[in-house]
Design a protein around this motif. Structure first.
Motif, mmCIF file in Angstrom:
data_model
loop_
_atom_site.group_PDB
_atom_site.id
_atom_site.type_symbol
_atom_site.label_atom_id
_atom_site.label_comp_id
_atom_site.label_asym_id
_atom_site.label_seq_id
_atom_site.Cartn_x
_atom_site.Cartn_y
_atom_site.Cartn_z
ATOM 1 N N VAL A 246 5.706 44.375 -9.170
ATOM 2 C CA VAL A 246 6.045 44.942 -7.860
ATOM 3 C C VAL A 246 6.133 46.462 -7.839
ATOM 4 N N ALA A 304 19.569 47.302 -10.920
ATOM 5 C CA ALA A 304 20.427 48.362 -11.428
ATOM 6 C C ALA A 304 21.505 47.782 -12.336
ATOM 7 N N GLU A 323 28.349 38.675 -9.727
ATOM 8 C CA GLU A 323 27.317 38.620 -8.704
ATOM 9 C C GLU A 323 27.787 37.749 -7.538
ATOM 10 N N ARG A 340 4.671 37.505 -4.475
ATOM 11 C CA ARG A 340 4.495 38.746 -5.221
ATOM 12 C C ARG A 340 5.194 38.671 -6.572
ATOM 13 N N PHE A 366 32.719 41.007 -4.915
ATOM 14 C CA PHE A 366 33.637 42.106 -5.179
ATOM 15 C C PHE A 366 34.316 42.508 -3.865
ATOM 16 N N TRP A 390 22.266 46.080 1.400
ATOM 17 C CA TRP A 390 21.969 44.780 2.007
ATOM 18 C C TRP A 390 22.313 44.719 3.484
ATOM 19 N N ASP A 439 6.828 42.441 3.900
ATOM 20 C CA ASP A 439 7.198 41.208 3.211
ATOM 21 C C ASP A 439 7.565 40.126 4.215
ATOM 22 N N ASP A 582 20.157 51.180 -5.419
ATOM 23 C CA ASP A 582 20.159 51.440 -3.977
ATOM 24 C C ASP A 582 21.525 51.918 -3.480
HETATM 25 C C1 LIG Z 1 11.986 43.065 1.091
HETATM 26 C C2 LIG Z 1 12.022 44.076 0.022
HETATM 27 C C3 LIG Z 1 10.896 44.311 -0.750
HETATM 28 C C4 LIG Z 1 10.900 45.241 -1.740
HETATM 29 N N1 LIG Z 1 9.765 45.449 -2.464
HETATM 30 C C5 LIG Z 1 9.775 46.327 -3.462
HETATM 31 C C6 LIG Z 1 8.628 46.533 -4.263
HETATM 32 O O1 LIG Z 1 7.599 45.938 -4.061
HETATM 33 N N2 LIG Z 1 8.675 47.416 -5.281
HETATM 34 C C7 LIG Z 1 9.810 48.106 -5.567
HETATM 35 O O2 LIG Z 1 9.823 48.874 -6.536
HETATM 36 N N3 LIG Z 1 10.919 47.955 -4.825
HETATM 37 C C8 LIG Z 1 10.927 47.075 -3.774
HETATM 38 N N4 LIG Z 1 12.054 46.923 -3.024
HETATM 39 C C9 LIG Z 1 13.238 47.710 -3.334
HETATM 40 C C10 LIG Z 1 14.017 47.132 -4.518
HETATM 41 O O3 LIG Z 1 14.094 45.756 -4.422
HETATM 42 C C11 LIG Z 1 15.390 47.729 -4.612
HETATM 43 O O4 LIG Z 1 15.288 49.139 -4.636
HETATM 44 C C12 LIG Z 1 16.113 47.305 -5.869
HETATM 45 O O5 LIG Z 1 16.208 45.920 -5.926
HETATM 46 C C13 LIG Z 1 17.491 47.917 -5.914
HETATM 47 O O6 LIG Z 1 18.219 47.363 -6.948
HETATM 48 P P1 LIG Z 1 19.812 47.335 -6.929
HETATM 49 O O7 LIG Z 1 20.216 46.700 -8.187
HETATM 50 O O8 LIG Z 1 20.310 48.669 -6.637
HETATM 51 O O9 LIG Z 1 20.206 46.444 -5.695
HETATM 52 P P2 LIG Z 1 19.907 44.938 -5.351
HETATM 53 O O10 LIG Z 1 18.627 44.496 -5.916
HETATM 54 O O11 LIG Z 1 20.079 44.866 -3.897
HETATM 55 O O12 LIG Z 1 21.040 44.139 -6.088
HETATM 56 C C14 LIG Z 1 22.377 44.236 -5.723
HETATM 57 C C15 LIG Z 1 23.098 42.985 -6.190
HETATM 58 O O13 LIG Z 1 24.477 43.130 -5.941
HETATM 59 C C16 LIG Z 1 24.978 41.955 -5.371
HETATM 60 N N5 LIG Z 1 26.135 42.316 -4.586
HETATM 61 C C17 LIG Z 1 26.169 42.990 -3.416
HETATM 62 N N6 LIG Z 1 27.427 43.133 -3.012
HETATM 63 C C18 LIG Z 1 28.211 42.540 -3.923
HETATM 64 C C19 LIG Z 1 29.612 42.353 -4.043
HETATM 65 N N7 LIG Z 1 30.462 42.822 -3.150
HETATM 66 N N8 LIG Z 1 30.082 41.697 -5.126
HETATM 67 C C20 LIG Z 1 29.224 41.221 -6.071
HETATM 68 N N9 LIG Z 1 27.902 41.370 -5.994
HETATM 69 C C21 LIG Z 1 27.399 42.034 -4.933
HETATM 70 C C22 LIG Z 1 23.844 41.437 -4.557
HETATM 71 O O14 LIG Z 1 23.979 40.059 -4.337
HETATM 72 C C23 LIG Z 1 22.662 41.763 -5.433
HETATM 73 O O15 LIG Z 1 22.398 40.733 -6.369
HETATM 74 C C24 LIG Z 1 12.068 45.995 -2.007
HETATM 75 C C25 LIG Z 1 13.200 45.780 -1.240
HETATM 76 C C26 LIG Z 1 13.191 44.834 -0.238
HETATM 77 C C27 LIG Z 1 14.426 44.630 0.564
#
Ligand SMILES: Cc1cc2nc3c(=O)[nH]c(=O)nc-3n(C[C@H](O)[C@H](O)[C@H](O)COP(=O)(O)OP(=O)(O)OC[C@H]3O[C@@H](n4cnc5c(N)ncnc54)[C@H](O)[C@@H]3O)c2cc1C
Ligand code: SF4
Lengths: 695, 190
Positions: A246, A304, A323, A340, A366, A390, A439, A582
């Motif tokens: 991706v 992350a 999680e 994908r 959390f 989110w 998507d 993010d």
């Molecule tokens: C539809 C879509 C398509 C995408 N396609 C691409 C792509 O093709 N290529 C690319 O590089 N990037 C893509 N992205 C962006 C990418 O997915 C994100 O930048 C990346 O996943 C960010 O990672 P993260 O760990 O910061 O957050 P996330 O992946 O959002 O993970 C956060 C996690 O924290 C958990 N969480 C949230 N709140 C709490 C809480 N209070 N307590 C416990 N757990 C919690 C959530 O359930 C989740 O599992 C896409 C994003 C979206 C929305």
């Protein structure tokens, strides 16, 4: 004769007495372990360890400045004995290995001749030691002659090659090299390394948010050593299967080859290596540093959080992931669609990471199911929060809460979670122009929607989604309505959505971002019949947990609802709280979250070890080394890049099967051969390679 | 005036390293780097002055009255070795900063023939206490001077293209010989 004997006895006795009294009077307490350890060292006083003699080395061990394996000469038994004196686990001595990232001057066999000198140090002292670039190898082999273990030799290309098996990591080569290119590091030190201004970095590696050694792994693929390639990628990126599928590969935009030809297909090669491991049926072992006994809570199991937990674990800390959803993966699982990135791939990859000894507690949110106080009571030494972004933005128009209206992330995550949403045969529209919007439409098609449109305020040129994604959607038959701004949602008597009313726009003056601002045309209201309406116009993090504890009352948050941190250390204003992904940057990319997770792990490691949490000196964070960006690249022979096979649009919209296929081995090798193996200034032109092949 | 002549002769004309060729092992061993050479030079000044005085006292008040002059060499060895040990302990306790600077060099001097040589010269020449003091100090300064000069030259030799068989110690000995020849120019000055 007798007097002489008597006299000498007497003199001896006097000297002995004086000394023994002196040793009482001038006694300085010294850790007894120093003497004990000194006994186990080789006693050669050779300085191979970098300290002035065995005594100094023993003292350094006791002071914690050196590891039990300090002695370069004594073998593993000595290490075990020394570790026993220190009460340490002998394993806690992580072996250090010397590494040379420079492939030598301008890649020629020529030895550089300055008048009369033949040592790197001399050249550096007299001429500043510039051969090709400021940091590169001079090729006189001071390191070769200093090495007491014959572990370095001048390779056939005129630069030093290190034999990892005989290298004891004494550090002599690192100290003698006037250019500072050889570095003697343990695995942990390598994992913590970041891009800095004076490092030997290819333009692609400078660009990659995760800072992967791209020419390194491509080189391994070229040699057919796919396992080595996987290991190199894993030093920076634990989610190679996911990224290989991706990642929009910002690195390829800076590929030096792209100046003269098409860029190297860097990401396809990553996917090739990653798939090679998965399809080989066995997991490659991942080494982990000895345990430090520190515990870190990782909130959020997205890229992350997973990356942060992975690096913390490899650095020897314990990590527990919390999680909110039933499974780990974050957007990889609940955002990015199956076609994908198949779920079984995500599962396989995450399992391998958890197998390192990371605990995952799912279905706990959390701020609701547990608070920061609970984490502190449970004895966590530091906390990482990467909850992603989110919360969808609202359109702020009438009727957007009607039946049949969804929010992008909500829709995608429910679909991924296995929920049945009646879509078959319906008309659907998606508002937005980003990747999530695309998507959504591609998902809708696969769920059997009769007609799917995208409604976007600006023109196609301005769509933030990746070009390949937009094209794929076009091929699959999505209708695009550009310059259309939703105005209101029209419903029937039961409150079901029937139409989306939008205004036609035209482009006006450029705004702050340089994009021409769309302005509505008076009286251009148009109605689009829809049964399903999805809004995917962006998201922001949910900071709801902040109110769950007064410990978080002072937490600083930006106006985009992200954590307010130094982007490099990712430490929040609460010293034991770190973030990435993010939640720190706003919606971004998977690799960005992975790179952030590693930086956060680095800061957490510093914090846990009682060091100052700070960014590396001369950090190259998100910048490029000017001299390495060329405008022309002589010696490149144009060669088409290998393209992956994809399923045909007719075929693929029928189901959720993965659209893109892996490169074949043959294609991958051809692609790897297109790489110029760049460094700051040097590269290996195609012509050189051709000549070698002929020879 | 006499003292100045004595000092000049000890520093330049009869330089302990270059004219008498004593203390060869620290001369070659600690002259690779300027930093070490300077450390060693100071340690020698320190120890030599102390050793010169103590051995003079031992000789004048113990050996001569007891008519045991023939035990000089063996006695001096014992005294100097103990002295160095003593000084090391004393510094460690009382002046840790100085110990940190000189510490690693002190044990090296325990069995240094330059120190021994100067003590014997003092006695053979039948110097008075003050003369012995001046001569010990001056010889030590001469040692330091020669060592530091030599270290400077060796650092420059690094920049030269030396045939492989002659590298390191061999070329150092050749260099030492040439510097020593240069010092012969002082012969006949006093
Ligand atoms: C539809 C879509 C398509 C995408 N396609 C691409 C792509 O093709 N290529 C690319 O590089 N990037 C893509 N992205 C962006 C990418 O997915 C994100 O930048 C990346 O996943 C960010 O990672 P993260 O760990 O910061 O957050 P996330 O992946 O959002 O993970 C956060 C996690 O924290 C958990 N969480 C949230 N709140 C709490 C809480 N209070 N307590 C416990 N757990 C919690 C959530 O359930 C989740 O599992 C896409 C994003 C979206 C929305
Ligand atoms: S040619 Fe290879 S090393 Fe050079 S920028 Fe492109 S991928 Fe990176």
């Amino acid at each position: 004769m007798i007097e002489a004997l008597f006299f000498m006895l007497l003199l001896g006795a006097v000297c002995g007495l004086v000394l023994s009294f002196a040793s009482k009077i001038f006694y300085v307490w010294e850790d007894p372990r120093i003497a004990e350890i000194e006994n186990f060292l080789a006693g050669a006083n050779c300085g191979g360890c970098g300290f002035t003699g065995c005594g100094a080395a023993a003292e350094a061990v006791v002071k914690g400045k050196a590891l039990p394996n300090v002695c370069a000469v004594a073998g593993p038994e000595a290490t075990t004995s020394v570790a026993a004196v220190m009460g340490m686990d002998p394993g806690s001595s992580e072996p250090k290995i010397s590494r040379n990232p420079c492939e030598g001057g301008d890649r020629a066999e020529d030895k550089f001749y300055y008048n009369g000198v033949n040592s790197c140090q001399a050249v550096a002292a007299m001429f500043g030691g510039k051969r090709t670039c400021d940091v590169g190898c001079l090729g006189y082999g001071d390191c070769v002659s200093i090495c007491q273990f014959n572990s370095i030799r001048m390779g056939e290309h005129g630069y030093p090659e290190i034999d990892e098996f005989s290298c004891v990591g004494c550090g002599a080569c690192e100290r003698i090299c006037p250019k500072g290119i050889l570095s003697v590091q343990s695995m942990s030190e390598r994992l913590l390394e970041t891009n800095v201004e004076d490092a030997a970095l290819a333009p692609c590696q400078q660009t990659c948010p995760a800072e992967i050694d791209i020419p390194g792994y491509i080189g391994s693929i070229r040699e057919g050593n796919y396992e080595a390639a996987v290991h190199i990628i894993r030093e920076r990126n634990p989610l190679l299967l996911a990224c290989g599928r991706v990642c929009p590969h910002p690195c390829e935009d800076y590929c030096r080859r792209s100046i003269e030809d098409e860029a190297v297909s860097i990401n396809q090669l990553k996917r090739f290596a990653a798939d090679y491991e998965m399809n080989s049926g066995k997991r490659l072992p991942i080494s982990v540093a000895p345990s430090t006994g520190k515990k870190v809570a990782v909130v959020g199991g997205g890229p992350a959080g997973i990356s942060c937990a992975y690096f913390l674990r490899r650095l020897g800390h314990d990590a527990v992931i919390f999680e909110a959803m039933p499974k780990l993966g974050g957007m990889l699982r609940y955002g990015i669609p199956e076609y994908r990135l198949p779920k079984k791939t995500v599962d396989w990859e995450i399992q391998g990471i958890l197998d390192l000894g990371i605990e995952a507690r799912t279905n706990v949110q959390f701020g609701k199911d547990f608070t920061i106080n609970d984490l502190l009571t449970e004895g966590f030494d530091a906390i990482f929060v990467g909850q992603g972004a989110w919360v969808d933005y609202n359109l702020k128009i009438d009727g957007e809460e009607s039946k049949g209206c969804f929010k992008g992330i909500d829709f995608l995550s429910r679909l991924s979670g296995g929920e049945e949403i009646p879509i078959e045969g319906k008309k659907a529209a998606v508002v937005g122009g980003g990747n999530s919007a695309i998507d959504c439409v591609r998902n809708l098609l696969r769920c059997g929607a009769e007609e799917v449109s995208i409604v976007y305020r600006r023109t196609r040129k301005e769509m933030p989604a990746n070009e390949v994604e937009i094209e794929a959607a076009e091929h699959e038959g999505v209708k695009f309505l550009f310059l259309a701004a939703p105005n209101k949602v029209i419903t029937d008597d039961d409150g079901n959505v029937t139409h989306l009313e939008y205004l036609q726009m035209e482009l006006g003056e450029p705004d702050a971002s340089g994009r021409r601002r769309p302005v509505p045309i008076e009286g251009s209201e148009t109605q689009l019949p829809v049964d399903i309406l999805i809004t995917a116009i962006g998201q922001q993090p949910d900071m709801g947990f902040k109110d769950s504890s007064d410990k978080l009352a002072d937490l600083q948050i930006t106006r985009w609802n992200t954590f307010d941190t130094d982007p490099e250390t990712l430490q929040t204003n609460i010293p034991y709280l770190f973030t990435a992904g993010d939640a720190a940057t706003g919606p971004s990319l998977v690799v960005e979250a992975i790179g952030g997770g590693r930086r956060a792990a680095r800061s957490i490691h510093q914090y846990l070890m009682g060091e100052e949490v700070k960014a590396p000196e001369k950090s190259l964070f998100k910048r490029h080394i000017e001299e390495s960006l060329f405008t022309e690249v002589p010696g490149v022979v144009k060669k088409k890049r290998s393209t992956m096979t994809e399923l045909s649009p007719e075929e693929r919209i029928k189901n959720f099967e993965e659209v893109d296929q892996t490169l074949t081995e043959e294609e991958a090798l051809a692609e790897a051969n297109r790489c110029l193996s760049c460094c700051r200034l040097c590269y290996t032109p195609d012509l050189d390679k051709l000549e070698k092949d002929v020879a | 005036m006499d003292y100045i002549v004595l000092a000049i002769s000890a520093i330049l004309v009869n330089n302990i390293l270059l004219a008498q060729y004593l203390g060869n092992c620290p001369f070659l061993g600690t002259s690779k780097k300027m930093e070490t050479a300077v450390g060693m030079a100071f340690a020698v000044v320190f120890v030599l002055v102390m050793a010169g005085l103590i051995t003079w006292i031992v000789n004048a008040f113990v050996l001569v009255p007891l008519k045991l002059e023939y035990l000089r060499t063996i006695g001096f060895i014992l005294v100097i070795a103990s002295l160095v040990q003593f000084v090391e302990m004393f510094l460690k306790k009382s002046i840790p900063a100085l110990y940190a600077g000189l510490g690693i060099f002190l044990p090296l001097i325990t069995t240094n023939c330059a120190v021994m040589g100067v003590c014997l010269i003092n006695v053979n020449e039948e110097y008075t206490f003050i003369q012995a003091l001046v001569s010990s100090f001056a010889y030590a300064v001469g040692f330091g001077l020669a060592l530091i000069l030599f270290a400077g030259v060796r650092e420059k030799v690094l920049l030269a293209r030396v045939p492989r068989p002659l590298q390191d110690t061999s070329i150092a000995l050749v260099t030492a010989g040439i510097i020593s020849l240069a010092f012969y120019a002082f012969k006949g000055m006093v």
